[in-house]
Design an enzyme around this catalytic site. Structure first.
Site, PDB file in Angstrom:
ATOM      1  CG  HIS A   1     158.320  11.821  29.721  1.00 32.61           C
ATOM      2  ND1 HIS A   1     157.189  11.894  30.498  1.00 32.61           N
ATOM      3  CD2 HIS A   1     158.001  10.972  28.712  1.00 32.61           C
ATOM      4  CE1 HIS A   1     156.242  11.128  29.983  1.00 32.61           C
ATOM      5  NE2 HIS A   1     156.712  10.557  28.874  1.00 32.61           N
TER       6      HIS A   1
ATOM      7  CG  HIS B   1     157.820   6.847  25.547  1.00 27.70           C
ATOM      8  ND1 HIS B   1     156.978   6.057  26.295  1.00 27.70           N
ATOM      9  CD2 HIS B   1     157.437   8.133  25.774  1.00 27.70           C
ATOM     10  CE1 HIS B   1     156.113   6.836  26.935  1.00 27.70           C
ATOM     11  NE2 HIS B   1     156.365   8.098  26.644  1.00 27.70           N
TER      12      HIS B   1
ATOM     13  CG  ASN C   1     154.585   3.557  27.509  1.00 26.52           C
ATOM     14  OD1 ASN C   1     155.807   3.679  27.491  1.00 26.52           O
ATOM     15  ND2 ASN C   1     153.806   4.216  26.682  1.00 26.52           N
TER      16      ASN C   1
ATOM     17  CE  LYS D   1     153.642   8.704  32.859  1.00 29.38           C
ATOM     18  NZ  LYS D   1     154.121   8.714  31.495  1.00 29.38           N
TER      19      LYS D   1
ATOM     20  CG  HIS E   1     149.410  10.391  30.581  1.00 28.90           C
ATOM     21  ND1 HIS E   1     150.144  10.380  29.418  1.00 28.90           N
ATOM     22  CD2 HIS E   1     148.190  10.881  30.243  1.00 28.90           C
ATOM     23  CE1 HIS E   1     149.382  10.823  28.412  1.00 28.90           C
ATOM     24  NE2 HIS E   1     148.194  11.134  28.895  1.00 28.90           N
TER      25      HIS E   1
ATOM     26  CG  HIS F   1     153.449  14.499  28.806  1.00 35.23           C
ATOM     27  ND1 HIS F   1     152.258  14.471  29.464  1.00 35.23           N
ATOM     28  CD2 HIS F   1     153.807  13.209  28.629  1.00 35.23           C
ATOM     29  CE1 HIS F   1     151.901  13.208  29.663  1.00 35.23           C
ATOM     30  NE2 HIS F   1     152.837  12.428  29.175  1.00 35.23           N
TER      31      HIS F   1
ATOM     32  CG  ASP G   1     155.942  12.075  25.837  1.00 33.53           C
ATOM     33  OD1 ASP G   1     156.231  10.886  26.073  1.00 33.53           O
ATOM     34  OD2 ASP G   1     154.775  12.455  25.617  1.00 33.53           O
TER      35      ASP G   1
ATOM     36  CG  HIS H   1     154.241   5.307  17.729  1.00 39.92           C
ATOM     37  ND1 HIS H   1     153.677   4.247  18.395  1.00 39.92           N
ATOM     38  CD2 HIS H   1     154.119   6.371  18.553  1.00 39.92           C
ATOM     39  CE1 HIS H   1     153.220   4.651  19.568  1.00 39.92           C
ATOM     40  NE2 HIS H   1     153.488   5.945  19.702  1.00 39.92           N
TER      41      HIS H   1
ATOM     42  CB  ALA I   1     149.199   9.258  20.790  1.00 44.06           C
TER      43      ALA I   1
END
Ligand code: DOR
Ligand code: ZN
Length: 343
Positions: free
Chosen positions: A13, A15, A41, A99, A136, A174, A247, A251, A263
């Protein structure tokens, strides 16, 4: 020096974003992992096979030339996803899952699913074609306390989905609560879960006690200590239903240290180090290899990796930020010491 050698692991998992952030974070993951399940996403979300394949190319371009890394792509489920697209995804060797983001649950989830019952024909197609659903698991009801949203999702939706589609492979992503752990343990072998390093290492005091720490804010939000203990127990149990998924969610520092901070915890810089610390504290380093390197591959029906990675028991300090040319990403444990280091 104490060392720990395990089969090369995968991150189930992850990003990585696009552009300059992708360039900054991809080398970190590629150093640690052979493969990763890439979350879709983006803005706009990755909803088609064509988009996923072009995103895959962009990711490969960001992998340093001396490293071997395979991105495992996923598609973002929306109310407009078609059964045709599901068939196309199943036919592509590069697409491994869909997802499900409940609309509004988290970062870039606006295009997510507002009515889960309305996508039942899609879940039926996924079950029929045997492609995993990644969930999620949080309700989006604003009246629901943020610390209860995962538990409510388990009760309201997961129980129904797994009953109505008994053959569907599902990863509850998660997991953060005793209830989600219990649900996964009690469900059939086709139901699994990923666990992040921050949910193994921290309880909610790490976000709120003695000051607000935005770099510990992620979704699902970190819960109280009893939940953390249940997660550690599950991760270190040797139960193949629980496997590694960081996860890691980069950012910009300015968007985390903000009156309305985003988040996501960035953990790819030291993912294995963080998990090693959590497993060592539970006196379960012997269980790390299954969790990090075997169970996820088995669930996704991919071969286990063949190489190894070695961690050394040595202290080092995590830098305050990563990034160049004005880009700044604050990592988990910034300026703090870690006790394991990837060689
Ligand atoms: O904390 C999170 N960050 N949770 C998610 O579900 C999404 C992620 C992100 O994309 O930043
Ligand atoms: Zn995520």
């Amino acid at each position: 020096m104490k060392t720990l050698t395990i089969t090369k692991p995968d991150d189930w998992h992850l990003h990585v974003r696009t552009g300059a952030i992708l360039q900054t974070v991809m080398p970190h993951t590629a150093r640690q992992f052979a493969r990763a399940i890439i979350m879709p996403n983006l803005k706009p979300p990755v909803t088609s096979v064509a988009q996923a394949l072009s995103y895959r190319e962009e990711i490969l371009q960001a992998v340093p030339g001396d490293l071997d890394f395979t991105p495992l792509m996923t598609l973002y489920l929306t109310g407009s996803t078609t059964v045709e697209e599901i068939k196309k995804a199943v036919g592509s060797e590069h697409i491994h899952a869909f997802k499900l983001y409940p609309a509004g649950a988290t970062t870039n989830s606006d295009s997510g699913v507002a009515d889960i019952k309305a996508i039942y024909p899609l879940l039926a197609a996924m079950e029929r074609h045997d492609i995993p659903l990644l969930v999620h698991g949080e309700v989006t009801d604003e009246a629901c306390d943020i610390f209860d949203r995962e538990r409510a999702f388990v009760d309201t939706y997961l129980t129904d989905i797994t009953r109505d589609f008994p053959g569907l492979r599902v990863v509850v992503e998660h997991v953060t609560t005793i209830e989600a752990v219990q649900f996964v343990q009690d469900a059939g072998a086709n139901i699994a879960a990923t666990i992040t390093p921050q949910h193994l290492l921290f309880n909610r005091n790490a976000i709120l006690a003695g000051g607000i720490r935005p770099h510990h804010y992620c979704l699902p939000i970190i819960k109280r200590e009893s939940h953390r203990l249940a997660l550690v127990k599950a991760a270190t149990s040797g139960n193949p239903k629980f496997f590694l998924g960081t996860d890691s969610a980069p950012h910009l520092t300015s968007l985390k240290e903000n009156a309305c901070g985003c988040a996501g915890c960035y953990s790819a810089h030291a993912a294995l180090e963080l998990y090693s610390e959590a497993f060592e504290r539970a006196d379960a380093l012997d269980k790390l290899e299954g969790f990090a390197s075997f169970y996820g591959a088995d669930f996704y029906r991919l071969p286990r990796n063949t190489g190894t990675v070695t961690l050394e028991k040595t202290t080092w300090t995590v830098p305050p930020v990563y990034g160049e040319n004005g880009l700044s990403i604050t990592p988990l444990k910034a300026n703090e010491e870690l006790c394991w280091q990837l060689k």
